[in-house]
Design a protein around this motif. Sequence first.
Motif, PDB file in Angstrom:
ATOM      1  N   ARG A   4      -7.186 -97.585 -75.631  1.00  0.00           N
ATOM      2  CA  ARG A   4      -8.534 -97.950 -75.183  1.00  0.00           C
ATOM      3  C   ARG A   4      -8.385 -99.000 -74.090  1.00  0.00           C
ATOM      4  O   ARG A   4      -7.759-100.043 -74.300  1.00  0.00           O
ATOM      5  CB  ARG A   4      -9.339 -98.491 -76.364  1.00  0.00           C
ATOM      6  N   GLU A   5      -8.916 -98.703 -72.912  1.00  0.00           N
ATOM      7  CA  GLU A   5      -8.761 -99.601 -71.774  1.00  0.00           C
ATOM      8  C   GLU A   5     -10.089 -99.803 -71.052  1.00  0.00           C
ATOM      9  O   GLU A   5     -10.954 -98.924 -71.047  1.00  0.00           O
ATOM     10  CB  GLU A   5      -7.756 -99.033 -70.766  1.00  0.00           C
ATOM     11  N   ASN A   6     -10.212-100.966 -70.416  1.00  0.00           N
ATOM     12  CA  ASN A   6     -11.299-101.204 -69.477  1.00  0.00           C
ATOM     13  C   ASN A   6     -10.730-100.888 -68.091  1.00  0.00           C
ATOM     14  O   ASN A   6     -10.074-101.726 -67.465  1.00  0.00           O
ATOM     15  CB  ASN A   6     -11.782-102.650 -69.558  1.00  0.00           C
ATOM     16  N   ALA A   7     -10.931 -99.657 -67.645  1.00  0.00           N
ATOM     17  CA  ALA A   7     -10.234 -99.143 -66.471  1.00  0.00           C
ATOM     18  C   ALA A   7     -11.032 -99.395 -65.191  1.00  0.00           C
ATOM     19  O   ALA A   7     -12.241 -99.153 -65.125  1.00  0.00           O
ATOM     20  CB  ALA A   7      -9.961 -97.654 -66.628  1.00  0.00           C
ATOM     21  N   LYS A   8     -10.340 -99.863 -64.158  1.00  0.00           N
ATOM     22  CA  LYS A   8     -10.960-100.129 -62.866  1.00  0.00           C
ATOM     23  C   LYS A   8     -11.148 -98.828 -62.084  1.00  0.00           C
ATOM     24  O   LYS A   8     -10.257 -97.983 -62.039  1.00  0.00           O
ATOM     25  CB  LYS A   8     -10.085-101.087 -62.061  1.00  0.00           C
ATOM     26  N   ILE A   9     -12.308 -98.670 -61.493  1.00  0.00           N
ATOM     27  CA  ILE A   9     -12.602 -97.517 -60.651  1.00  0.00           C
ATOM     28  C   ILE A   9     -12.092 -97.808 -59.243  1.00  0.00           C
ATOM     29  O   ILE A   9     -12.481 -98.805 -58.619  1.00  0.00           O
ATOM     30  CB  ILE A   9     -14.106 -97.218 -60.616  1.00  0.00           C
ATOM     31  N   ILE A  10     -11.198 -96.948 -58.747  1.00  0.00           N
ATOM     32  CA  ILE A  10     -10.636 -97.173 -57.418  1.00  0.00           C
ATOM     33  C   ILE A  10     -11.160 -96.188 -56.375  1.00  0.00           C
ATOM     34  O   ILE A  10     -10.966 -96.382 -55.176  1.00  0.00           O
ATOM     35  CB  ILE A  10      -9.093 -97.133 -57.461  1.00  0.00           C
ATOM     36  N   LYS A  11     -11.833 -95.122 -56.832  1.00  0.00           N
ATOM     37  CA  LYS A  11     -12.416 -94.177 -55.894  1.00  0.00           C
ATOM     38  C   LYS A  11     -13.465 -93.334 -56.597  1.00  0.00           C
ATOM     39  O   LYS A  11     -13.283 -92.959 -57.761  1.00  0.00           O
ATOM     40  CB  LYS A  11     -11.340 -93.257 -55.300  1.00  0.00           C
ATOM     41  N   THR A  12     -14.550 -93.034 -55.922  1.00  0.00           N
ATOM     42  CA  THR A  12     -15.576 -92.130 -56.446  1.00  0.00           C
ATOM     43  C   THR A  12     -15.975 -91.164 -55.329  1.00  0.00           C
ATOM     44  O   THR A  12     -15.698 -91.410 -54.140  1.00  0.00           O
ATOM     45  CB  THR A  12     -16.837 -92.881 -56.917  1.00  0.00           C
ATOM     46  N   GLY A  13     -16.624 -90.083 -55.699  1.00  0.00           N
ATOM     47  CA  GLY A  13     -17.076 -89.158 -54.677  1.00  0.00           C
ATOM     48  C   GLY A  13     -17.937 -88.055 -55.249  1.00  0.00           C
ATOM     49  O   GLY A  13     -17.857 -87.746 -56.442  1.00  0.00           O
ATOM     50  N   LYS A  82     -19.500 -97.595 -58.679  1.00  0.00           N
ATOM     51  CA  LYS A  82     -18.896 -97.863 -57.381  1.00  0.00           C
ATOM     52  C   LYS A  82     -17.440 -98.290 -57.539  1.00  0.00           C
ATOM     53  O   LYS A  82     -17.011 -98.725 -58.609  1.00  0.00           O
ATOM     54  CB  LYS A  82     -19.668 -98.971 -56.650  1.00  0.00           C
ATOM     55  N   GLU A  83     -16.698 -98.185 -56.447  1.00  0.00           N
ATOM     56  CA  GLU A  83     -15.321 -98.678 -56.427  1.00  0.00           C
ATOM     57  C   GLU A  83     -15.302-100.176 -56.759  1.00  0.00           C
ATOM     58  O   GLU A  83     -16.146-100.941 -56.286  1.00  0.00           O
ATOM     59  CB  GLU A  83     -14.698 -98.433 -55.056  1.00  0.00           C
ATOM     60  N   GLY A  84     -14.342-100.563 -57.593  1.00  0.00           N
ATOM     61  CA  GLY A  84     -14.234-101.955 -58.000  1.00  0.00           C
ATOM     62  C   GLY A  84     -14.876-102.242 -59.338  1.00  0.00           C
ATOM     63  O   GLY A  84     -14.546-103.254 -59.980  1.00  0.00           O
ATOM     64  N   GLU A  85     -15.812-101.369 -59.768  1.00  0.00           N
ATOM     65  CA  GLU A  85     -16.408-101.529 -61.091  1.00  0.00           C
ATOM     66  C   GLU A  85     -15.474-100.943 -62.143  1.00  0.00           C
ATOM     67  O   GLU A  85     -14.467-100.306 -61.815  1.00  0.00           O
ATOM     68  CB  GLU A  85     -17.785-100.852 -61.134  1.00  0.00           C
ATOM     69  N   SER A  86     -15.791-101.144 -63.416  1.00  0.00           N
ATOM     70  CA  SER A  86     -14.931-100.685 -64.503  1.00  0.00           C
ATOM     71  C   SER A  86     -15.734 -99.946 -65.561  1.00  0.00           C
ATOM     72  O   SER A  86     -16.937-100.171 -65.721  1.00  0.00           O
ATOM     73  CB  SER A  86     -14.205-101.866 -65.155  1.00  0.00           C
ATOM     74  N   LEU A  87     -15.054 -99.050 -66.257  1.00  0.00           N
ATOM     75  CA  LEU A  87     -15.616 -98.360 -67.409  1.00  0.00           C
ATOM     76  C   LEU A  87     -14.601 -98.392 -68.545  1.00  0.00           C
ATOM     77  O   LEU A  87     -13.383 -98.364 -68.299  1.00  0.00           O
ATOM     78  CB  LEU A  87     -15.953 -96.907 -67.075  1.00  0.00           C
ATOM     79  N   SER A  88     -15.093 -98.406 -69.754  1.00  0.00           N
ATOM     80  CA  SER A  88     -14.222 -98.352 -70.919  1.00  0.00           C
ATOM     81  C   SER A  88     -13.857 -96.898 -71.184  1.00  0.00           C
ATOM     82  O   SER A  88     -14.739 -96.042 -71.297  1.00  0.00           O
ATOM     83  CB  SER A  88     -14.914 -98.952 -72.139  1.00  0.00           C
ATOM     84  N   ILE A  89     -12.557 -96.620 -71.256  1.00  0.00           N
ATOM     85  CA  ILE A  89     -12.103 -95.259 -71.518  1.00  0.00           C
ATOM     86  C   ILE A  89     -11.039 -95.265 -72.610  1.00  0.00           C
ATOM     87  O   ILE A  89     -10.367 -96.279 -72.832  1.00  0.00           O
ATOM     88  CB  ILE A  89     -11.541 -94.577 -70.245  1.00  0.00           C
ATOM     89  N   GLN A  90     -10.914 -94.147 -73.307  1.00  0.00           N
ATOM     90  CA  GLN A  90      -9.876 -94.000 -74.319  1.00  0.00           C
ATOM     91  C   GLN A  90      -9.141 -92.681 -74.101  1.00  0.00           C
ATOM     92  O   GLN A  90      -9.741 -91.646 -73.825  1.00  0.00           O
ATOM     93  CB  GLN A  90     -10.457 -94.032 -75.731  1.00  0.00           C
ATOM     94  N   GLY A  91      -7.828 -92.744 -74.247  1.00  0.00           N
ATOM     95  CA  GLY A  91      -7.036 -91.537 -74.068  1.00  0.00           C
ATOM     96  C   GLY A  91      -5.553 -91.864 -74.029  1.00  0.00           C
ATOM     97  O   GLY A  91      -5.169 -93.028 -74.198  1.00  0.00           O
ATOM     98  N   PRO A  92      -4.722 -90.888 -73.774  1.00  0.00           N
ATOM     99  CA  PRO A  92      -5.085 -89.469 -73.654  1.00  0.00           C
ATOM    100  C   PRO A  92      -5.398 -88.874 -75.018  1.00  0.00           C
ATOM    101  O   PRO A  92      -4.815 -89.261 -76.022  1.00  0.00           O
ATOM    102  CB  PRO A  92      -3.840 -88.841 -73.040  1.00  0.00           C
ATOM    103  N   LEU A  93      -6.330 -87.928 -75.054  1.00  0.00           N
ATOM    104  CA  LEU A  93      -6.752 -87.262 -76.279  1.00  0.00           C
ATOM    105  C   LEU A  93      -6.511 -85.759 -76.149  1.00  0.00           C
ATOM    106  O   LEU A  93      -6.438 -85.217 -75.050  1.00  0.00           O
ATOM    107  CB  LEU A  93      -8.242 -87.532 -76.541  1.00  0.00           C
TER     108      LEU A  93
END
Length: 321
Positions: A4-13, A82-93
């Motif tokens: 479980r990580e608070n992962a940084k967003i480095i690119k969106t599109g 947006k880039e630079g924001e973070s989301l909580s993700i869990q994995g790999p599942l």
Amino acid sequence: MSFRENAKIIKTGCLGTGVYEIWFETSDIAKAAKPGQFISVYSADGSRLLPRPISICAIVDNKLRIVYRTVGAGTKEFSSMKEGESLSIQGPLGNGYDVNATYASKDAIIFGGGIGIPPMLSTVFFPELLIAFHDQYPEIAVVLEEYGSVRACNLVQDDTLDLALVNMEQYNIDKFNKALLANDQVVFCVSDDHRLADKEVVTTKEMSKESLIFFNADSVQNQLLKTRFETDGYVPDIIMRSSQIYTILQLVKTCKYGSFLYSSMTDRFASSGIKGIPLSPPIRIKIGIVWKKGKYISDNMQKFLNFTKMYYREHPLIQKL
């Protein structure tokens, strides 16, 4: 093992209508992930407790990519990140698979087709074709991935896929090498007991009075149907969007709804009490395989292309329209 990580967003599109990508920078998840696995993405809104499971699309070092469709509040929230924001993700599942172990002694062809129409096309095109190809070339592995026709073409262009089975009614289809497999047409599908079931053709005006099931928003067929309704001055009453053929057929069989398939598919479902009615005027479509121009064609890929074209010359799906 999952993390479980608070992962940084480095690119969106935005990849297409309602389809988006996010690249995450992770500490452990990307390094531990295998093909076929997914992550759970948690909403930043505390009122949405359940995470959204989304397949891992690509991995580069400690970075991973997801591609998803906006189908609710959670995925709509992700699309606004947006880039630079973070989301909580869990994995790999999920179980995943080891590509090297599975295909250590074989060459693999990665073949795509997918969200919306392509999964339904696979009901017609893939089963007999792949069995026949494997019988003749058991040493060649064919790996299937599911994507929408537009997305599949993009993945062919960036060398993620070797080939793709697509609806060829796309504005940029001439960018690719292509092989036509079938000329077909869209039909309006209803149950045998539906009030329109006895009609030889059906008009946009008549369909606009019915509760309709469309495919998911990024399908080429959806765009063709939307254009037809708009051109004729009618608004379709869309009560559901789905790419799951079993779900669509079960709803159509209730006699309350109508949907759209290809004429080459309807014979396979006739025993299920489903009838396909041609549109007036018809919507013609072409189904085929595309591959990148200028791409090196391996011997195995050439065998697959030649076999596929030969197979559908000898086993045409439908009579010439």
